[in-house]
Design a protein around this motif. Structure first.
Motif, mmCIF file in Angstrom:
data_model
loop_
_atom_site.group_PDB
_atom_site.id
_atom_site.type_symbol
_atom_site.label_atom_id
_atom_site.label_comp_id
_atom_site.label_asym_id
_atom_site.label_seq_id
_atom_site.Cartn_x
_atom_site.Cartn_y
_atom_site.Cartn_z
ATOM 1 N N ASP A 1 0.434 7.491 15.431
ATOM 2 C CA ASP A 1 1.773 7.928 15.641
ATOM 3 C C ASP A 1 3.034 6.942 15.111
ATOM 4 N N TRP A 2 2.747 5.882 14.756
ATOM 5 C CA TRP A 2 3.927 5.034 14.216
ATOM 6 C C TRP A 2 3.879 5.127 12.817
ATOM 7 N N LEU A 3 2.497 4.886 11.970
ATOM 8 C CA LEU A 3 2.492 4.670 10.740
ATOM 9 C C LEU A 3 2.942 5.917 9.850
ATOM 10 N N PRO B 1 5.602 8.346 10.773
ATOM 11 C CA PRO B 1 6.792 8.487 10.771
ATOM 12 C C PRO B 1 7.478 7.439 10.000
ATOM 13 N N LEU B 2 6.818 6.101 10.151
ATOM 14 C CA LEU B 2 7.661 4.992 9.722
ATOM 15 C C LEU B 2 7.212 4.915 8.206
ATOM 16 N N PHE B 3 6.118 5.080 7.651
ATOM 17 C CA PHE B 3 5.764 4.833 6.368
ATOM 18 C C PHE B 3 5.183 6.038 5.351
ATOM 19 N N LYS C 1 -0.040 -2.287 5.963
ATOM 20 C CA LYS C 1 1.050 -2.078 6.875
ATOM 21 C C LYS C 1 0.476 -1.732 8.276
ATOM 22 N N ARG C 2 -0.935 -1.182 8.376
ATOM 23 C CA ARG C 2 -1.464 -0.942 9.316
ATOM 24 C C ARG C 2 -2.013 -2.138 10.145
ATOM 25 N N LEU D 1 1.310 -3.585 11.744
ATOM 26 C CA LEU D 1 1.721 -2.722 13.095
ATOM 27 C C LEU D 1 0.766 -2.800 14.194
ATOM 28 N N ARG E 1 1.632 -6.254 15.884
ATOM 29 C CA ARG E 1 2.984 -6.179 16.828
ATOM 30 C C ARG E 1 2.531 -5.074 18.128
#
Length: 174
Positions: free
Chosen positions: A35-37, A39-41, A49-50, A53, A56
């Motif tokens: 859900d974040w990866l 939209p962000l990347f 990056k996974r 993320l 965090r």
């Protein structure tokens, strides 16, 4: 007492659908990396990056537990060590830990992945046959002892504890 629900399984097993349901039923913060990866990347596995993320998000999950909020961590957690570390971290915060393992057979997995890509391409990513086979070859299925939640094994050799291991696994955790 707060609870950390850990979703475990391969792509297409129904983890995110179940995670949404659990979050609603338990007033939980749901942390789903995809859900974040996207939209962000715009991608899922670019340049580590996974892992950043997820680290965090794990840090955020522990903060939420400290504040009295239930959490659903929806990563898949293919390795026993990942699951052990998250269990240990949650229990170190005084929270309950509940592993939710969803198994999926080959045919159902492929059908669900194809359906997801056909109906919600902006919310998912393509998986090739090689990706599916890689996942099946590398996934460490939880055994009865792990599912029974009868304690956490020691961290791998060379690590002082699971917190240190987690900081090595997820670079942004520590």
């Amino acid at each position: 007492m707060t609870t950390l629900f850990l979703m475990v399984g391969l792509p297409g097993a129904g983890k995110t659908t179940t995670a949404r349901r659990l979050a609603g039923e338990h007033g939980a913060l749901r942390l789903t990396a995809d859900d974040w990866l996207i939209p962000l990347f715009g991608m899922v596995e670019e340049d580590g990056k996974r892992d950043v993320l997820e680290g965090r998000m794990l840090w955020l999950a522990l903060e939420a537990l400290r504040l009295g909020t239930n959490v659903v961590v929806d990563y898949g957690c293919w390795s026993r060590d990942e699951r052990s570390a998250i269990r240990w971290l949650a229990e170190a915060e005084g929270a309950c830990f509940r592993m939710v393992y969803l198994s999926v057979d080959d045919e159902t997995q492929r059908r669900r992945i194809a359906h997801r890509w056909a109906t919600t391409p902006a919310e998912t990513y393509p998986l090739t046959e090689a990706d599916i086979l890689y996942g099946r070859a590398h996934f460490e299925e939880p055994d009865a002892v792990e599912l029974a939640a009868s304690g956490v094994a020691d961290p791998p050799v060379g690590w002082a504890d699971w917190r240190e291991w987690a900081a090595g696994r997820w670079p942004s955790f520590g």
